[in-house]
Design a protein around this motif. Structure first.
Motif, PDB file in Angstrom:
ATOM      1  N   LYS A  25       0.143   9.420   3.073  1.00 19.30           N
ATOM      2  CA  LYS A  25      -1.230   9.775   3.141  1.00 19.30           C
ATOM      3  C   LYS A  25      -1.225  11.285   3.137  1.00 19.30           C
ATOM      4  N   THR A  26      -2.247  11.782   2.424  1.00 14.91           N
ATOM      5  CA  THR A  26      -2.166  13.207   1.963  1.00 14.91           C
ATOM      6  C   THR A  26      -3.822  13.429   1.903  1.00 14.91           C
ATOM      7  N   THR A  27      -4.202  14.645   1.893  1.00 15.13           N
ATOM      8  CA  THR A  27      -5.535  15.166   1.621  1.00 15.13           C
ATOM      9  C   THR A  27      -5.769  15.916   0.278  1.00 15.13           C
ATOM     10  N   GLY A  28      -7.005  16.276   0.041  1.00 20.99           N
ATOM     11  CA  GLY A  28      -7.120  16.929  -1.205  1.00 20.99           C
ATOM     12  C   GLY A  28      -8.760  17.188  -1.329  1.00 20.99           C
ATOM     13  N   ILE A  29      -9.084  17.652  -2.328  1.00 23.07           N
ATOM     14  CA  ILE A  29     -10.485  17.881  -2.618  1.00 23.07           C
ATOM     15  C   ILE A  29     -11.030  17.337  -4.125  1.00 23.07           C
ATOM     16  N   ILE A  30     -12.004  16.733  -4.004  1.00 19.63           N
ATOM     17  CA  ILE A  30     -12.512  15.899  -5.323  1.00 19.63           C
ATOM     18  C   ILE A  30     -13.013  16.894  -6.150  1.00 19.63           C
ATOM     19  N   THR A  31     -12.449  16.879  -7.341  1.00 21.06           N
ATOM     20  CA  THR A  31     -12.873  17.961  -8.709  1.00 21.06           C
ATOM     21  C   THR A  31     -13.789  17.351  -9.689  1.00 21.06           C
ATOM     22  N   GLY A  32     -13.761  16.061  -9.734  1.00 22.59           N
ATOM     23  CA  GLY A  32     -14.274  15.287 -10.950  1.00 22.59           C
ATOM     24  C   GLY A  32     -14.596  13.687 -10.595  1.00 22.59           C
ATOM     25  N   VAL A  33     -15.412  13.096 -11.397  1.00 22.04           N
ATOM     26  CA  VAL A  33     -15.861  11.793 -11.209  1.00 22.04           C
ATOM     27  C   VAL A  33     -15.281  10.762 -12.738  1.00 22.04           C
ATOM     28  N   ILE A  34     -14.595   9.853 -12.377  1.00 24.09           N
ATOM     29  CA  ILE A  34     -14.255   9.107 -13.647  1.00 24.09           C
ATOM     30  C   ILE A  34     -15.305   7.800 -13.641  1.00 24.09           C
ATOM     31  N   ASP A  35     -15.830   7.501 -14.664  1.00 23.78           N
ATOM     32  CA  ASP A  35     -16.921   6.353 -14.719  1.00 23.78           C
ATOM     33  C   ASP A  35     -16.771   6.015 -16.256  1.00 23.78           C
ATOM     34  N   ASN A  36     -16.060   4.700 -16.394  1.00 22.09           N
ATOM     35  CA  ASN A  36     -16.277   4.125 -17.829  1.00 22.09           C
ATOM     36  C   ASN A  36     -16.638   2.612 -17.575  1.00 22.09           C
ATOM     37  N   GLN A  37     -16.489   1.789 -18.793  1.00 23.58           N
ATOM     38  CA  GLN A  37     -17.059   0.600 -18.602  1.00 23.58           C
ATOM     39  C   GLN A  37     -16.232  -0.362 -17.681  1.00 23.58           C
ATOM     40  N   TRP A  38     -15.257  -0.271 -17.328  1.00 24.21           N
ATOM     41  CA  TRP A  38     -14.445  -1.081 -16.421  1.00 24.21           C
ATOM     42  C   TRP A  38     -14.248  -0.503 -14.842  1.00 24.21           C
TER      43      TRP A  38
END
Length: 78
Positions: A23-36
């Protein structure tokens, strides 16, 4: 987190996630969205070493059809 909860509003939010079983922590830097699949790109607060590999970024994704994947182990920290 579920794929239905992934939106651009999550960018710059703090999350807790699992990388190679740790388990670790971080910051969301982007979103991934594709067909699947759908998910987020996380910049880890501290690098995670696994053998000779060092991870500083994690792509946490799940399938859209049944939410199977690492995204279910990613949670927002409020």
């Amino acid at each position: 987190m579920k794929t239905s909860e992934v939106t651009n509003e999550l960018i710059n939010k703090k999350v807790e996630c699992v990388v190679t079983g740790l388990k670790t922590t971080g910051i969301i830097t982007g979103v991934i969205d594709n067909q699947w699949s759908k998910g987020v790109i996380i910049k880890l607060d501290t690098p995670v070493q696994w053998g000779d590999d060092v991870f500083t970024i994690l792509h946490s994704t799940s399938r859209k059809s049944d939410d199977f994947g690492n995204l279910s182990n990613t949670n927002l920290i409020q």
